[in-house]
Design a protein around this motif. Sequence first.
Motif, mmCIF file in Angstrom:
data_model
loop_
_atom_site.group_PDB
_atom_site.id
_atom_site.type_symbol
_atom_site.label_atom_id
_atom_site.label_comp_id
_atom_site.label_asym_id
_atom_site.label_seq_id
_atom_site.Cartn_x
_atom_site.Cartn_y
_atom_site.Cartn_z
ATOM 1 N N THR B 20 0.764 -1.365 -0.020
ATOM 2 C CA THR B 20 0.066 0.127 -0.042
ATOM 3 C C THR B 20 0.763 1.281 0.109
ATOM 4 O OG1 THR B 20 -1.678 -1.112 1.328
ATOM 5 C CG2 THR B 20 -1.997 1.485 1.103
ATOM 6 N N TRP B 34 -3.456 8.470 -10.458
ATOM 7 C CA TRP B 34 -2.148 7.766 -10.262
ATOM 8 C C TRP B 34 -1.482 7.146 -11.635
ATOM 9 C CZ3 TRP B 34 -0.163 6.201 -5.473
ATOM 10 C CH2 TRP B 34 -0.978 6.751 -4.154
ATOM 11 N N LEU B 61 -5.245 -4.180 -8.276
ATOM 12 C CA LEU B 61 -5.021 -2.823 -7.926
ATOM 13 C C LEU B 61 -6.233 -2.288 -7.433
ATOM 14 C CD1 LEU B 61 -2.540 -3.360 -9.427
ATOM 15 C CD2 LEU B 61 -2.470 -1.132 -10.089
ATOM 16 N N PHE B 63 -7.710 1.674 -5.600
ATOM 17 C CA PHE B 63 -7.554 3.060 -5.456
ATOM 18 C C PHE B 63 -8.598 3.642 -4.692
ATOM 19 C CE2 PHE B 63 -4.464 3.199 -8.602
ATOM 20 C CZ PHE B 63 -4.559 2.258 -9.566
ATOM 21 N N SER B 72 -5.447 9.827 -0.590
ATOM 22 C CA SER B 72 -5.587 8.845 -1.522
ATOM 23 C C SER B 72 -4.832 7.690 -1.355
ATOM 24 C CB SER B 72 -5.536 9.169 -2.972
ATOM 25 O OG SER B 72 -5.822 8.068 -3.956
ATOM 26 N N LEU B 74 -3.214 3.660 -2.627
ATOM 27 C CA LEU B 74 -3.071 2.509 -3.899
ATOM 28 C C LEU B 74 -2.674 1.249 -3.158
ATOM 29 C CD1 LEU B 74 -2.793 0.780 -6.551
ATOM 30 C CD2 LEU B 74 -0.476 2.293 -6.692
ATOM 31 N N TYR B 87 5.446 4.395 -8.040
ATOM 32 C CA TYR B 87 3.830 4.828 -8.140
ATOM 33 C C TYR B 87 3.783 6.137 -7.823
ATOM 34 C CZ TYR B 87 2.956 -0.136 -9.112
ATOM 35 O OH TYR B 87 3.066 -1.464 -9.500
ATOM 36 N N CYS B 89 1.295 9.434 -7.149
ATOM 37 C CA CYS B 89 0.168 10.208 -7.132
ATOM 38 C C CYS B 89 0.491 11.480 -7.724
ATOM 39 C CB CYS B 89 -0.814 10.060 -6.065
ATOM 40 S SG CYS B 89 0.167 11.089 -4.453
#
Lengths: 113, 109
Positions: B20, B34, B61, B63, B72, B74, B87, B89
């Motif tokens: 996460t 993302w 995945l 979100f 937020s 992921l 990754y 955002c």
Amino acid sequence: ETGVTQSPTHLIKTRGQQVTLRCSSQSGHNTVSWYQQALGQGPQFIFQYYREEENGRGNFPPRFSGLQFPNYSSELNVNALELDDSALYLCASSPRDGPYEQYFGPGTRLTVT
Amino acid sequence: GQQVMQIPQYQHVQEGEDFTTYCNSSTTLSNIQWYKQRPGGHPVFLIQLVKSGEVKKQKRLTFQFGEAKKNSSLHITATQTTDVGTYFCAGPTGYALNFGKGTSLLVTP
């Protein structure tokens, strides 16, 4: 459907020189944005072009300038290069202007010595 | 100005473990996006969330957009070696997209 293309792939310039990077947007996309990505960092917004006009600009000095052409392709020009300008320069196109989904090209790796 | 922060900076997991990454904005966002960047590659758009409390799934995945539209997350279930990458955002400010510094995920087989 053709994706975003950029040229050249790599470039080495000397401090004080000028550079032009080129980008062709994805077919059907009318908006192009440019980003600078330093090593280990996220992309930083330079500016966006829509209908051949600069839409918005990030925190970059005026020696960073751009153009968009009627076919939606774009150029990024950087004058008086500095060592800190060494980075990956990413072009992204989008089907609409504004801060929406970005489709990135492979980037141009610029090294300033 | 608006700041987008991501934690953790790095995460190393064994294949099959969950992962996460969290994203927090200093201001309320109209949307959160993302992206994934593979080593040596370019960012690839994954998803855009618009509504408060929105949850969207893409295979393994998940979100999520916070109720206050300032954060937020992921989540990747049962990571695979193909999940390796950074990754990011990104939140809008004017015409610009403001990217976080990203979370780099390393998956060991």
